[in-house]
Design a protein around this motif. Structure first.
Motif, short mmCIF file in Angstrom:
data_model
loop_
_atom_site.label_atom_id
_atom_site.label_comp_id
_atom_site.label_asym_id
_atom_site.label_seq_id
_atom_site.Cartn_x
_atom_site.Cartn_y
_atom_site.Cartn_z
N LEU A 6 -10.29 -5.26 -7.73
CA LEU A 6 -8.98 -4.70 -8.05
C LEU A 6 -8.88 -4.27 -9.51
O LEU A 6 -8.18 -3.31 -9.84
CB LEU A 6 -7.87 -5.70 -7.74
CG LEU A 6 -7.73 -6.12 -6.27
CD1 LEU A 6 -6.65 -7.18 -6.12
CD2 LEU A 6 -7.43 -4.91 -5.40
N LYS A 45 -5.37 0.65 -5.43
CA LYS A 45 -5.06 -0.70 -4.95
C LYS A 45 -4.22 -0.62 -3.67
O LYS A 45 -4.47 -1.35 -2.70
CB LYS A 45 -4.28 -1.48 -6.02
CG LYS A 45 -5.08 -1.97 -7.20
CD LYS A 45 -4.20 -2.87 -8.07
CE LYS A 45 -4.90 -3.35 -9.32
NZ LYS A 45 -5.05 -2.29 -10.32
N ALA A 46 -3.21 0.25 -3.69
CA ALA A 46 -2.34 0.40 -2.52
C ALA A 46 -3.14 0.88 -1.32
O ALA A 46 -2.94 0.42 -0.18
CB ALA A 46 -1.21 1.37 -2.84
N CYS A 92 -5.11 -2.01 0.02
CA CYS A 92 -4.19 -2.94 0.69
C CYS A 92 -3.86 -2.48 2.10
O CYS A 92 -3.85 -3.29 3.04
CB CYS A 92 -2.90 -3.08 -0.12
SG CYS A 92 -3.04 -4.09 -1.61
N GLN A 93 -3.60 -1.20 2.28
CA GLN A 93 -3.25 -0.69 3.59
C GLN A 93 -4.43 -0.79 4.57
O GLN A 93 -4.25 -1.09 5.76
CB GLN A 93 -2.76 0.76 3.49
CG GLN A 93 -1.40 0.88 2.82
CD GLN A 93 -0.35 -0.01 3.47
OE1 GLN A 93 -0.15 0.00 4.68
NE2 GLN A 93 0.31 -0.81 2.65
N ARG A 142 -4.71 -4.52 5.35
CA ARG A 142 -3.58 -4.94 6.19
C ARG A 142 -3.79 -4.52 7.64
O ARG A 142 -3.53 -5.31 8.57
CB ARG A 142 -2.28 -4.34 5.66
CG ARG A 142 -1.05 -4.69 6.48
CD ARG A 142 0.22 -4.14 5.84
NE ARG A 142 1.38 -4.52 6.63
CZ ARG A 142 1.91 -3.79 7.60
NH1 ARG A 142 1.35 -2.60 7.91
NH2 ARG A 142 2.96 -4.20 8.28
N TRP A 185 -6.88 -12.20 3.63
CA TRP A 185 -7.61 -11.57 2.53
C TRP A 185 -7.61 -12.58 1.40
O TRP A 185 -6.56 -12.99 0.90
CB TRP A 185 -6.91 -10.28 2.10
CG TRP A 185 -7.55 -9.58 0.92
CD1 TRP A 185 -8.80 -9.80 0.40
CD2 TRP A 185 -6.97 -8.56 0.12
NE1 TRP A 185 -9.04 -8.97 -0.67
CE2 TRP A 185 -7.92 -8.19 -0.86
CE3 TRP A 185 -5.73 -7.91 0.14
CZ2 TRP A 185 -7.66 -7.21 -1.82
CZ3 TRP A 185 -5.48 -6.93 -0.81
CH2 TRP A 185 -6.44 -6.59 -1.78
N THR A 192 -8.80 -13.19 -2.32
CA THR A 192 -9.26 -12.45 -3.49
C THR A 192 -9.16 -13.29 -4.76
O THR A 192 -8.14 -13.91 -5.04
CB THR A 192 -8.47 -11.13 -3.65
OG1 THR A 192 -8.84 -10.52 -4.90
CG2 THR A 192 -6.98 -11.34 -3.63
N PHE A 231 1.94 -6.83 -3.61
CA PHE A 231 1.31 -7.08 -2.32
C PHE A 231 2.35 -7.11 -1.20
O PHE A 231 2.10 -6.62 -0.09
CB PHE A 231 0.52 -8.38 -2.36
CG PHE A 231 -0.76 -8.30 -3.13
CD1 PHE A 231 -1.79 -7.46 -2.71
CD2 PHE A 231 -0.96 -9.04 -4.28
CE1 PHE A 231 -2.98 -7.36 -3.42
CE2 PHE A 231 -2.14 -8.96 -5.00
CZ PHE A 231 -3.15 -8.11 -4.57
N GLN A 287 3.18 -3.88 0.03
CA GLN A 287 2.10 -3.33 0.86
C GLN A 287 1.96 -4.05 2.20
O GLN A 287 1.04 -3.76 2.97
CB GLN A 287 0.77 -3.43 0.08
CG GLN A 287 0.75 -2.73 -1.25
CD GLN A 287 1.08 -1.26 -1.16
OE1 GLN A 287 0.67 -0.59 -0.22
NE2 GLN A 287 1.84 -0.75 -2.13
N LEU A 334 1.61 -7.45 2.59
CA LEU A 334 0.71 -8.59 2.48
C LEU A 334 1.43 -9.73 1.77
O LEU A 334 1.95 -9.57 0.67
CB LEU A 334 -0.55 -8.20 1.70
CG LEU A 334 -1.46 -7.18 2.38
CD1 LEU A 334 -2.39 -6.52 1.38
CD2 LEU A 334 -2.27 -7.84 3.51
N ALA A 350 -1.29 -10.49 6.52
CA ALA A 350 -0.55 -9.28 6.84
C ALA A 350 0.78 -9.63 7.50
O ALA A 350 0.85 -10.55 8.31
CB ALA A 350 -1.38 -8.40 7.78
#
Length: 286
Positions: free
Chosen positions: A165, A173-174, A177-178, A181, A191, A193, A235, A238, A240, A285
């Motif tokens: 990241l 990043k977005a 994330c998608q 997810r 996830w 991290t 997050f 997004q 998450l 998610a």
């Protein structure tokens, strides 16, 4: 025009050599294969450098904190993205019969890592109990990511990464994330991290070394989160949700042995003033 991410890869080599002074599985042997048997002895001369020692402890802590949440997840399907020259997958496949571990990074890393892994298996006389798959993957390639997940056995999934990241801007990043997810909504799991870094006013070194120059070239400080609260909100936007934060792994750190008590006391005082600069999170998610 698609951005070229291959320039990130030199950091993986730097980290491999540095972490060779810790007890992280297979790292020291891999470093010797690449740089020779005396490489770590030469590197150990840097242990009198406070900044080097801080980095060493930092990266071992990041590795172990991710391990702690991964083991707690209980997942038998693990997809590691941007794995670099970490051999977490080899270690887990050596000990756990039912695991399927997919170890991924960009192609120039993976081409070397496959050879290293085979050398380590022969050198250590390993018989893998679980399944280890080492293959190239650009984590920002949505279709390739989905294919990597699809080819894994049925069941909950743990997607893990230590450092990625910090190299991505907000939009990237977005995007990641998608992609993650979508995989977690389909499969369930987490996830995990170790890459939750926040911006801090840290003491600068008088002479910029190669590592600092690398971080500056990739705008790492700019790519960090403003705060842990801002990271959590990002997050959540997004889809998450933060479920767990890793607790301290200080008692497990092998690199602490290199620091004398006075230096450790100094760091404790500094930490109380500066606060945390990184955390390891498990996200699900929603």
């Amino acid at each position: 025009m698609q951005r070229d991410y291959s320039s990130i890869s030199p950091s993986a080599k730097m980290l491999l050599l540095t972490k060779g002074l810790t007890n992280i599985p297979f790292i020291a042997d891999a470093a010797k294969i690449i740089w020779g048997n005396d490489a770590l002895d030469q590197l150990a001369t840097n242990l009198t450098d406070e900044l080097f020692l801080k980095r060493l402890i930092h990266f071992e802590s990041r590795y172990l904190s991710l391990d702690s949440l991964l083991f707690a997840s209980g997942s038998l399907n693990v997809l590691e993205i941007s794995s670099g020259f970490s051999f977490r997958g080899l270690n887990m496949a050596s000990h756990h019969a039912n695991i399927c571990y997919k170890d991924t990074d960009l192609s120039e890393i993976i081409s070397i890592k496959k050879d290293l892994t085979q050398q380590l298996i022969r050198q250590e006389h390993l018989s893998l109990r679980g399944k280890l798959i080492t293959e190239s993957l650009n984590a920002l390639d949505h279709n390739a990511f989905a294919s990597a997940v699809e080819s894994m056995p049925a069941g909950r999934l743990s997607i893990v990464n230590e450092g990625l990241l910090m190299y991505l801007n907000h939009g990237e990043k977005a995007q990641l994330c998608q992609t993650i997810r979508k995989a977690l909504l389909k499969r369930g799991g987490y996830w995990i991290t170790g890459d939750i870094y926040i911006k801090k006013e840290l003491e600068e070194t008088t002479i910029p070394d190669a590592f600092n120059q690398f971080l500056q070239a990739h705008h790492v400080e700019e790519n960090k989160f403003d705060s842990f609260q801002q990271a959590e909100a990002f997050f959540k936007e997004q889809g998450l949700l933060l479920t767990t934060k890793a607790t301290s792994v200080w008692h497990q750190l092998s690199a602490v042995k290199y620091a004398d008590p006075a230096l450790l006391s100094k760091w404790v005082k500094q930490s109380a003033t500066v606060g945390k600069i990184r955390e390891t999170w498990a996200l699900k998610a929603i």
